[in-house]
Structures are given as structure tokens and as C-alpha cells.
Design an enzyme around this catalytic site. Structure first.
Site, short mmCIF file in Angstrom:
data_model
loop_
_atom_site.label_atom_id
_atom_site.label_comp_id
_atom_site.label_asym_id
_atom_site.label_seq_id
_atom_site.Cartn_x
_atom_site.Cartn_y
_atom_site.Cartn_z
CB SER A 37 64.23 30.84 35.21
OG SER A 37 63.88 31.84 36.16
CB SER A 53 63.67 32.83 45.65
OG SER A 53 64.99 33.31 45.79
N PRO A 54 64.72 33.79 42.61
CG PRO A 54 66.48 34.65 41.29
CD PRO A 54 65.72 33.37 41.60
N GLY A 55 62.98 35.57 41.40
CA GLY A 55 61.95 36.40 40.80
C GLY A 55 61.88 36.38 39.29
N GLY A 56 62.49 35.38 38.65
CA GLY A 56 62.48 35.32 37.18
C GLY A 56 61.07 35.26 36.61
CG ASP A 104 61.41 30.63 47.08
OD1 ASP A 104 62.22 30.32 47.97
OD2 ASP A 104 61.40 30.12 45.95
CG ASP A 134 60.71 26.99 37.15
OD1 ASP A 134 60.56 25.83 36.72
OD2 ASP A 134 61.72 27.67 36.93
CE LYS A 193 61.91 22.55 37.75
NZ LYS A 193 62.34 23.63 36.84
#
Length: 357
Positions: free
Chosen positions: A189, A222-225, A241, A278, A307
């Protein structure tokens, strides 16, 4: 010329068609669309060719969410002879008295079947470019201030020939920004935010607007993209998060992780420049949260994803963006808004808003 060819993501043809019909009609250009599901392109045919050409020259491609590239069709269907495809294109160019185009792009639909044409496109480009230059249809050297000639391959024996104009087309092949995922990124992402930065922020302004030392907030991190993209630009990031963050990101010392609800978090100081988000949440709820931050002066720029539903995606995007415009207008905020269905997006649209002083 009465037809527009528009490139889009496979599966989003109806959204691309709904958008171009709507935007064209708002400028008194009426017509209908031809499309096939999962073809990755749409043809818009106008009733008035002169009105269509005027619309194409004056309406900015950047205002279209679902279209990656567009061109006016000179020839909606060329029958290419496998033993001599070049001559067919030369004849079509001569029939339209084409002179002085600055570039040639041999392209194809971004589908599984279409990608099989990539080798043919590469092989055809050099001899066709040379022949068109000898004919005068192309300039001796590439020029980005002249029209672009597009040969859009449908198969080895069929193609469409079109024309687009400088500063109102995508400079990218097939309208696609291809990026390589960093090996140390926590998730793929990360490419969504990188593409958004490169798409929405002019290169000349990136040193100031993506500067080292800026404060940023990543909602739903999370997870940090997305945090990864901020960290690699030497920003200080507050990652919001309830889920875990990538350990390597935390070891940089640039990330503060708060396990709280992104809809409830408020910054303690008004020193945040970037807000990115996101989160998997209803699009109108995310959009209104971004408006809260911008209206309260908690950030200067925001990039976030909406979305998309399975159906009537264009209608949903228009409805949400209308709510954003209304909300920011009521708050007296001067701003610039951009929205695009980026290549690295899937069932989502990326929106960028910058507060203006």
C-alpha cells in the site's frame, strides 16, 4: 473528429463512461458511450464534432477521476496487415494530413489480453516512428510542446489512431505510473501514497511541500505502508492505529505510535503539515473527518482514500466530493482539491486537498 478514446482500469468502464458523459454534458457536449466490460477503455461519441473538439481542448484531463489518458480518435478502427502494419498507419496519417506531431505512443489496453501486445508495441514503435518522421507527420526529434499521436492496439491486426495535446494529456505510457515496491516497505500500500505525491504535487514544489522535518499524522497507519513514505522523506510522524506498527519504522526514531481511534484523535499542537489516511471506513465518514482537520487548521495538506462500492462508483465519488466542497466552503476555507483513481489503487479513489492561504 467526433469520438474520444479514454483509458481506464479494467472493470471500471461504466464509471469512466458515466463520468465523461456527465462532464461533457455540463459543457453542452452530448453523446453516448461504447464500452465492453473489462476492456480497459471507453469510446465517447459526440453528436457535434466541433463541440467535442472544443471540449477536449479546454477541459482538463486532471478533472477526470476514472480516466488515465484520453485522445481524439482520427481512425476508430484500422485494419493492420501483419506483414506491413506501418503502411496502414502511414496512409491513415496522410489521409488526415497530419504534420508535426511531437511524439508517437504505441499503446494497448491494460488487461491480461492487452498486455500480450506489449512486445508488438515495442517492436512497432521504432520503424513506425521513423516512417512517420520521413512523412512529416512527426517532428525530427521528440517535442513535448506538440500533439501526441497515439496508436492504440486492440490486437495484432486492429488498432485505433488518436491525437492528444500537450499539457492536457498524461505524459505516461498508457497513462500509468509504474513504481517499484521498496523491499523494506511494510506493505505494498506504500505505493498508493508515493503515486499520490508524484501525481498531485508538481516536481518543482516537492522540496517545499514534502520537506525534511515536517510533522505528519497517519490515520489508520498499521502496519506502516503510508508512514514509510513520510519517514523516507525525513518527516516526523504520529501513527494512529490500534494495530501494530512495523518494528523497523519504529526504530528510526521518527515515528510515535498511538493506539487510539483515528476518528477521536486530535493533535495537541497545530504544527501538523501532512495528514494522510487509508482507513477502511465509509467514504463519507472519512471525507468529513478530513474536513474537520482542514477546517480546524490541524493540517495544511491531506491525502486520503475513499473506499468504493461495487456499483455506481462515480456517483458515490461525486456525492462525497460535493459534500467536501460544501463543507469547506461553509468553513470559509480556500483550497485546491484533486481526485484520481490511481494505478496502485484498487477499489478506491485517492483525494488530495491543500489549504490555500
Amino acid at each position: 473528429m467526433k469520438q474520444l478514446l479514454l483509458y481506464c482500469r479494467s472493470g471500471f468502464e461504466k464509471d469512466c463512461a458515466a463520468e465523461i458523459q456527465d462532464k461533457a454534458a455540463q459543457h453542452d457536449v452530448f453523446g453516448y458511450c461504447k464500452l465492453s466490460n473489462h476492456s480497459a477503455y471507453v469510446i465517447f461519441e459526440a453528436y457535434d464534432g466541433e463541440a467535442l473538439v472544443h471540449f477536449f481542448r479546454t477541459f482538463s484531463l486532471t478533472q477526470l477521476v476514472f480516466s488515465r489518458q484520453w485522445c481524439l480518435l482520427l481512425e476508430p478502427l484500422l485494419e493492420l496487415q501483419p506483414h506491413d502494419r506501418v503502411s496502414t498507419v502511414l496512409e491513415a496519417a496522410a489521409n488526415h494530413e497530419l504534420q508535426g506531431c511531437g511524439q508517437l505512443r504505441v499503446e494497448y489496453p491494460e488487461t491480461n489480453d492487452g498486455k500480450t501486445l506489449s512486445t508488438l508495441a515495442r517492436k512497432l514503435t521504432v520503424p513506425l516512428r521513423l516512417a512517420l518522421r520521413n512523412q512529416g507527420a512527426l517532428t525530427a526529434k521528440e517535442r513535448d510542446d506538440k500533439p501526441v499521436l497515439h496508436l492504440f492496439l486492440l490486437s495484432g491486426s486492429e488498432a485505433m489512431l488518436g491525437l492528444s495535446y500537450p499539457k492536457n494529456n498524461s505524459p505516461l505510457e498508457n497513462g500509468i505510473m509504474r513504481l517499484k515496491s521498496p523491499k523494506d516497505a511494510p506493505s505494498r500500500s506504500t505505493l498508493k501514497l508515493e503515486e499520490a505525491f508524484l501525481t498531485f504535487i508538481p516536481a518543482s514544489e516537492r522540496p517545499q511541500r514534502l520537506a525534511s522535518g515536517m510533522n505528519a499524522v497517519d490515520l489508520g497507519a498499521s502496519p506502516g505502508g503510508w508512514t514509510y513514505q513520510l519517514v523516507r522523506r525525513s518527516m516526523m510522524v504520529t501513527a494512529i492505529d490500534n494495530g501494530p506498527m512495523d518494528p523497523a519504522l519504529m526504530e528510526t526514531g521518527q515515528v510515535k505510535h498511538l493506539q487510539v481511534d483515528g476518528f477521536k484523535f486530535q493533535p495537541a499542537k497545530q504544527n501538523v503539515y501532512w495528514l494522510v489516511c487509508d482507513m477502511i471506513e465509509k467514504p463519507d465518514r472519512v471525507a468529513m473527518l478530513m474536513c474537520d482537520w482542514l477546517s480546524n487548521g490541524w493540517c495544511q495538506e491531506s491525502i486520503f482514500n475513499l473506499k468504493l462500492p461495487m456499483k455506481k462508483r462515480y456517483e458515490m465519488v461525486e456525492q462525497v466530493l460535493e459534500q467536501v466542497h460544501l463543507r469547506l466552503h461553509e468553513a470559509g476555507i480556500r483550497y485546491q482539491l484533486q481526485a484520481k483513481h490511481l494505478y496502485h489503487d484498487r477499489e478506491e479513489v485517492t483525494v488530495h486537498i491543500q489549504r490555500k492561504s
